[in-house]
Design a protein around this motif. Structure first.
Motif, short mmCIF file in Angstrom:
data_model
loop_
_atom_site.label_atom_id
_atom_site.label_comp_id
_atom_site.label_asym_id
_atom_site.label_seq_id
_atom_site.Cartn_x
_atom_site.Cartn_y
_atom_site.Cartn_z
N PRO A 30 0.81 -1.23 0.00
CA PRO A 30 0.00 0.00 0.00
C PRO A 30 0.84 1.27 0.00
CG PRO A 30 -0.85 -1.57 1.60
CD PRO A 30 0.48 -2.09 1.15
N PHE A 31 1.96 1.25 0.72
CA PHE A 31 2.81 2.43 0.79
C PHE A 31 3.57 2.65 -0.52
CE2 PHE A 31 2.49 0.97 5.28
CZ PHE A 31 1.78 2.05 5.76
N ARG A 32 4.04 1.56 -1.13
CA ARG A 32 4.74 1.69 -2.41
C ARG A 32 3.79 2.23 -3.49
NH1 ARG A 32 9.60 -0.40 -3.62
NH2 ARG A 32 10.69 -1.68 -2.06
N VAL A 33 2.58 1.68 -3.53
CA VAL A 33 1.60 2.13 -4.51
C VAL A 33 1.23 3.59 -4.27
CG1 VAL A 33 -0.77 1.81 -5.33
CG2 VAL A 33 0.68 -0.18 -4.92
N ALA A 34 1.07 3.97 -3.00
CA ALA A 34 0.76 5.37 -2.68
C ALA A 34 1.87 6.29 -3.18
CB ALA A 34 0.58 5.53 -1.17
N VAL A 172 -5.11 0.45 3.97
CA VAL A 172 -5.80 1.32 3.01
C VAL A 172 -6.75 2.26 3.75
CG1 VAL A 172 -7.39 1.37 1.05
CG2 VAL A 172 -5.56 -0.32 1.11
N ASP A 173 -7.42 1.73 4.78
CA ASP A 173 -8.27 2.57 5.62
C ASP A 173 -7.43 3.64 6.32
OD1 ASP A 173 -10.86 3.12 7.10
OD2 ASP A 173 -9.60 2.59 8.79
N LEU A 183 -6.78 9.20 -2.53
CA LEU A 183 -5.59 8.36 -2.57
C LEU A 183 -5.92 6.92 -2.15
CD1 LEU A 183 -2.54 8.02 -2.95
CD2 LEU A 183 -2.25 8.63 -0.54
N ALA A 184 -6.73 6.77 -1.10
CA ALA A 184 -7.06 5.43 -0.61
C ALA A 184 -7.77 4.60 -1.69
CB ALA A 184 -7.94 5.52 0.64
N ASP A 189 -7.71 0.46 -5.94
CA ASP A 189 -7.91 0.08 -7.34
C ASP A 189 -6.64 -0.55 -7.92
OD1 ASP A 189 -10.49 0.98 -7.38
OD2 ASP A 189 -10.03 2.93 -8.26
N GLN A 190 -5.49 0.04 -7.61
CA GLN A 190 -4.22 -0.50 -8.10
C GLN A 190 -3.95 -1.90 -7.56
OE1 GLN A 190 -1.78 0.58 -10.24
NE2 GLN A 190 -3.14 2.24 -10.87
N LEU A 191 -4.40 -2.16 -6.34
CA LEU A 191 -4.19 -3.47 -5.71
C LEU A 191 -5.31 -4.46 -6.05
CD1 LEU A 191 -2.90 -2.30 -2.21
CD2 LEU A 191 -1.55 -3.23 -4.11
N CYS A 192 -6.23 -4.04 -6.93
CA CYS A 192 -7.34 -4.90 -7.38
C CYS A 192 -8.21 -5.37 -6.21
CB CYS A 192 -6.81 -6.11 -8.16
SG CYS A 192 -6.01 -5.67 -9.71
N MET A 193 -8.41 -4.50 -5.23
CA MET A 193 -9.30 -4.81 -4.12
C MET A 193 -10.72 -4.48 -4.55
SD MET A 193 -6.96 -3.10 -1.10
CE MET A 193 -8.12 -3.47 0.25
#
Length: 322
Positions: A30-34, A172-173, A183-184, A189-193
């Motif tokens: 989550p931090f890398r994607v952010a 993510v929360d 951003l969340a 979306d990037q993590l396909c959640m």
């Protein structure tokens, strides 16, 4: 010493025992994607490993790796382990955890990591989210700590999560709270959640763990509920279909799921409704009907009581973040 620049948020990931690359990935992703979405290094992860005989050879392959005995700073300390400590938690570990908490830092513990928080005395009179597979061992060791079967628990600066998937939801929360909805939702979306599961959602327990001659009745009852969301069955009808009395059915749900059949059924329908709200363009009225609610006001009232917002507010929140 790693100096913490005020321009980024530092996450220290402590790995006190066995871990997998999946464990590491679920915490760092989550931090890398952010960072990728922001186009800047807003979050930085460092890895902390035990000292002496506790150290593991795998740690030599970790980027930005330090020993627990080193001096380091962080904004968030995550303690994660794929196993439960076989031996007593070391004095150094307790001291470090207590130090960071006293310094006002946030501490997160995932899966076996919750045991390290308990051993350090940080969960005194707190609710702790514990993975269902560890609940018996945890309650045997720490009978004064209240167990939670939710995905995660956040109490001020202490966070406990039931497992790695729950940790992903939690982080993510956390990003939504600290960096905003836009951003969340972009990270999810990037993590396909398909959705960001709320803290109060219960862990999905594998019914085969319960054992005993009566266990199949509980499994059958839950399967009937899951297969009949649009036209809900009554508790009496479910009891009759699984060939036990209503009273026996209620005892089973209370013993193994700590709730009553009707309440569990309602939660299943509301969770399905939330998934449809967040992942489809189906109208709110139609979603209510698909999930067994006879009218719009009934659906809205039940949804707000559980999620603390109406279905319309939930969908508006999602659309605004797009």
């Amino acid at each position: 010493m790693i100096n913490t620049d005020s321009s980024f948020y530092q996450v220290a990931i402590y790995l006190p025992d066995r871990y997998s690359w999946y464990t590491i990935g679920s915490l760092e992703a989550p931090f890398r994607v952010a960072n990728d979405i922001l186009g800047a290094e807003k979050f930085r992860c460092v890895y902390i490993t035990p000292v002496g005989e506790q150290a593991f050879s795998e740690s030599s392959h970790l980027p930005n790796s330090m020993l627990l005995s080193d001096t380091f700073e962080c904004d968030l300390l995550a303690v994660v382990s794929d196993s439960v400590p076989d031996e007593a938690v070391s004095a150094l570990e307790k001291k470090k955890l207590q130090h960071f908490y006293q310094q006002g830092k946030t501490i997160l513990a995932s899966y076996g990591g919750v045991f390290w928080l308990a051993e350090s005395g940080l969960l005194h009179q707190q609710r702790a989210a514990v993975h269902w597979a560890l609940m018996d061992r945890f309650s045997e060791r720490y009978d004064s700590i209240e167990l939670s079967d939710h995905l995660y628990e956040r109490d001020k600066r202490l966070i406990t999560t039931a497992g790695l998937a729950a940790t992903l939801d939690c982080l993510v929360d956390f990003l939504e709270e600290t960096e905003g909805q836009e951003l969340a939702y972009a990270v999810s979306d990037q993590l396909c959640m398909d959705r960001i599961r709320p803290a109060q959602e219960r862990q999905r327990l594998p019914f085969k763990q319960f054992g005993g001659d009566i266990q199949p009745r509980l499994t059958m009852a839950v399967e009937l509920m899951e297969n009949n969301l649009e036209e809900p069955l009554s508790t009496d009808e479910i009891a009759e279909l699984v060939h036990i009395s209503r009273r026996q059915l209620e005892r089973l749900f209370k013993r193994y799921l700590d709730t009553m059949p009707a309440r569990y059924y309602l939660q299943l329908r509301l969770k399905r409704a939330r998934q449809l709200l967040l992942t489809t363009h189906t109208s709110i009225v139609q979603i209510g009907l698909l999930c067994g609610f006879s009218s719009g006001p009934h659906f809205s009232s039940a949804y707000k009581a559980y999620y603390h917002m109406t279905p319309r507010e939930e969908r508006s929140k999602m659309l605004q973040a797009k």
